[in-house]
Design an enzyme around this catalytic site. Sequence first.
Site, PDB file in Angstrom:
ATOM      1  N   ASP A  38     -10.925   2.008   1.457  1.00 13.89           N
ATOM      2  CA  ASP A  38     -10.556   3.419   1.551  1.00 13.89           C
ATOM      3  C   ASP A  38     -10.341   4.024   0.162  1.00 13.89           C
ATOM      4  O   ASP A  38      -9.718   3.395  -0.701  1.00 13.89           O
ATOM      5  CB  ASP A  38      -9.254   3.495   2.368  1.00 13.89           C
ATOM      6  CG  ASP A  38      -8.892   4.896   2.775  1.00 13.89           C
ATOM      7  OD1 ASP A  38      -9.652   5.502   3.543  1.00 13.89           O
ATOM      8  OD2 ASP A  38      -7.841   5.399   2.324  1.00 13.89           O
ATOM      9  N   GLU A  62     -15.036 -16.616  -3.536  1.00 10.25           N
ATOM     10  CA  GLU A  62     -14.437 -17.932  -3.256  1.00 10.25           C
ATOM     11  C   GLU A  62     -14.683 -18.352  -1.814  1.00 10.25           C
ATOM     12  O   GLU A  62     -14.458 -19.499  -1.442  1.00 10.25           O
ATOM     13  CB  GLU A  62     -12.919 -17.876  -3.461  1.00 10.25           C
ATOM     14  CG  GLU A  62     -12.488 -17.699  -4.895  1.00 10.25           C
ATOM     15  CD  GLU A  62     -10.996 -17.351  -4.966  1.00 10.25           C
ATOM     16  OE1 GLU A  62     -10.257 -17.586  -3.978  1.00 10.25           O
ATOM     17  OE2 GLU A  62     -10.595 -16.832  -6.023  1.00 10.25           O
TER      18      GLU A  62
HETATM   19  C1  NOJ Z   1     -10.261   8.282   3.804  1.00 13.49           C
HETATM   20  C2  NOJ Z   1     -10.143   7.999   5.263  1.00 13.49           C
HETATM   21  O1  NOJ Z   1     -11.412   7.821   5.807  1.00 13.49           O
HETATM   22  C3  NOJ Z   1      -9.396   9.160   5.858  1.00 13.49           C
HETATM   23  O2  NOJ Z   1      -9.434   9.159   7.253  1.00 13.49           O
HETATM   24  C4  NOJ Z   1      -7.987   9.135   5.329  1.00 13.49           C
HETATM   25  O3  NOJ Z   1      -7.284  10.261   5.785  1.00 13.49           O
HETATM   26  C5  NOJ Z   1      -7.975   9.138   3.803  1.00 13.49           C
HETATM   27  N1  NOJ Z   1      -8.945   8.260   3.237  1.00 13.49           N
HETATM   28  C6  NOJ Z   1      -6.632   8.719   3.285  1.00 13.49           C
HETATM   29  O4  NOJ Z   1      -6.446   7.354   3.496  1.00 13.49           O
END
Ligand code: NOJ
Length: 554
Positions: free
Chosen positions: A217, A268
């Site tokens: 993310d 790893e």
């Molecule tokens: C990207 C994620 O896909 C989204 O849904 C989220 O709100 C933001 N990052 C924050 O984590």
Amino acid sequence: MTQLHDAASLPGSEWWRTAVIYQIYPRSFADANGDGIGDLPGITSRLGSLAELGVDAIWLSPFMVSPQKDAGYDVADYCDVDPLFGTLEDFDRMLAVAHELGIRVIVDLVPNHSSDQHVWFQEALKAGPGSPERARYIFRDGRGENGELPPNNWESVFGGGMWERITEADGTPGQWYLHIFDVSQPDFDWTNPEVREAFRGVLRFWLDRGVDGFRVDVAHGLIKKDGLPDYTPAEDADSMGGDEEDVPYWGQPGVHDVYRDWNQVLAEYPGNRALCAEAWLPTPEKTALWVRPDEMHQAFNFPYAMTDWNAPALRKVITDSLRAFPAVGAPATWVLSNHDVIRHASRLALTADSPQGEGIGPTSAAQPIPELGLRRARAATSVMLGLPGSAYLFQGEELGLPEVVNLPDDARQDPTWFRTHHEKYGRDGCRVPIPWEASAPAYGFNDSGAAWLPQPAEWAQFARDVEEGDPDSTLSLYRSLLRLRREHALGAGDLTWLEGFGDNAIAFRNGDVTVIANVGATPLQLPAGRILVASGPVTEGMLPTDTTVWLAAD
Ligand code: NOJ
Ligand code: CA
């Protein structure tokens, strides 16, 4: 360890180079206990349908312990399952069943920020300024005479400021902490070795359980520019990245060291585990920096996802992608929908522009044109799955699901909706629980009929059981595309552009398959060739507008 992990693979033939990866949004996929929120046992019970569809892997959006302020992207414990979704045992069972079915499993890792309920953040609040506990996050003194102003002018992606002032343990107004997203999502300080060490542990925790990789993310956000200088984005800037050079919280050079380190952790483990970057960058060239040989393995191709249904623009982004990713030894990836964007069955035919992340609702200027949107979506997916590389699908797109525009205001849950004081609808419209059986409660999402976001009355027509029996359904189209893609090894193929179809066509050869899409307004004369699959009716050798066909070379 599973058979998938033991499978030998030649260098360059790793599974993730060609895989079709299906995104499961756990809260909206299948709900085994009937509380209205999808869960891990629900996913396990429906995995057979994904094997039938023909996907190679699934990616699960977060199911870890979380107060769910941002639908699980606010993690309070990275190494446990939220009771809402089940238990670690439920996860292990889901993983085992997926592997038995030959489906690999990628989990979502959220390293940019935690939940404010994470034990580290709670400790940071209690400890004073300058403490090692505070140094795990980005705390700063405020500006102004009494520190009453935020440390800089940055604006949160979800609306409002990017800083929150805390009250110190002694009750006095205190320092401020940085949150790119919601106030409940404080950003970690990735210059702190303790943070790095902790995340190595998180990676190992899930790798030891047998996961095949991670979707990472906000992979472009972990490092902030030294000194945290003020920054004002352009009016039309994309909040998740945009076209601008040197945004002080996106794509800072130091971020790549983190992934070089993670690459070694994954190496790893046997079985070609993969890291996939969620990095919103304006071009394939920039996105490719995340997948250099010693960094991640894949990055979402958001420039492709954000390209309109426009032939020259699509040809350009495909050409640029097939140059940029292979140039660093990575596969091109393709994606049209996910849980953050308007579903492509709606997005590809809107009556007005709609900035990414803002969503659409009943009062938006942009409204979908449903039939046109679905026709284009089917044509667009038929282009995407004909391309070499790896492709991502988002649950429900195989049913042709549209964005839900008319959600009642009081049902909306996206923090964007609240932080913009209801000015931006946000992303709930693509997150509605998906329909399985037309005449079951909640369309078979569960037995109770409860659903955390209400499902539209007209969704019976999209239910999987209805589409299963219909050779012209979107589900049947996706099945055919996935089967043919596998049979003709298109993921591992090469693209050659074909000339002579005019400016409004997308026409290419991939191996022994010819893909032609008519993006223009008038029908196109098709060349000779056996039709393998078509996204819509084709008559008398003419390819109608907004239709894609795959032809056999024989
Ligand atoms: C990207 C994620 O896909 C989204 O849904 C989220 O709100 C933001 N990052 C924050 O984590
Ligand atoms: Ca449930």
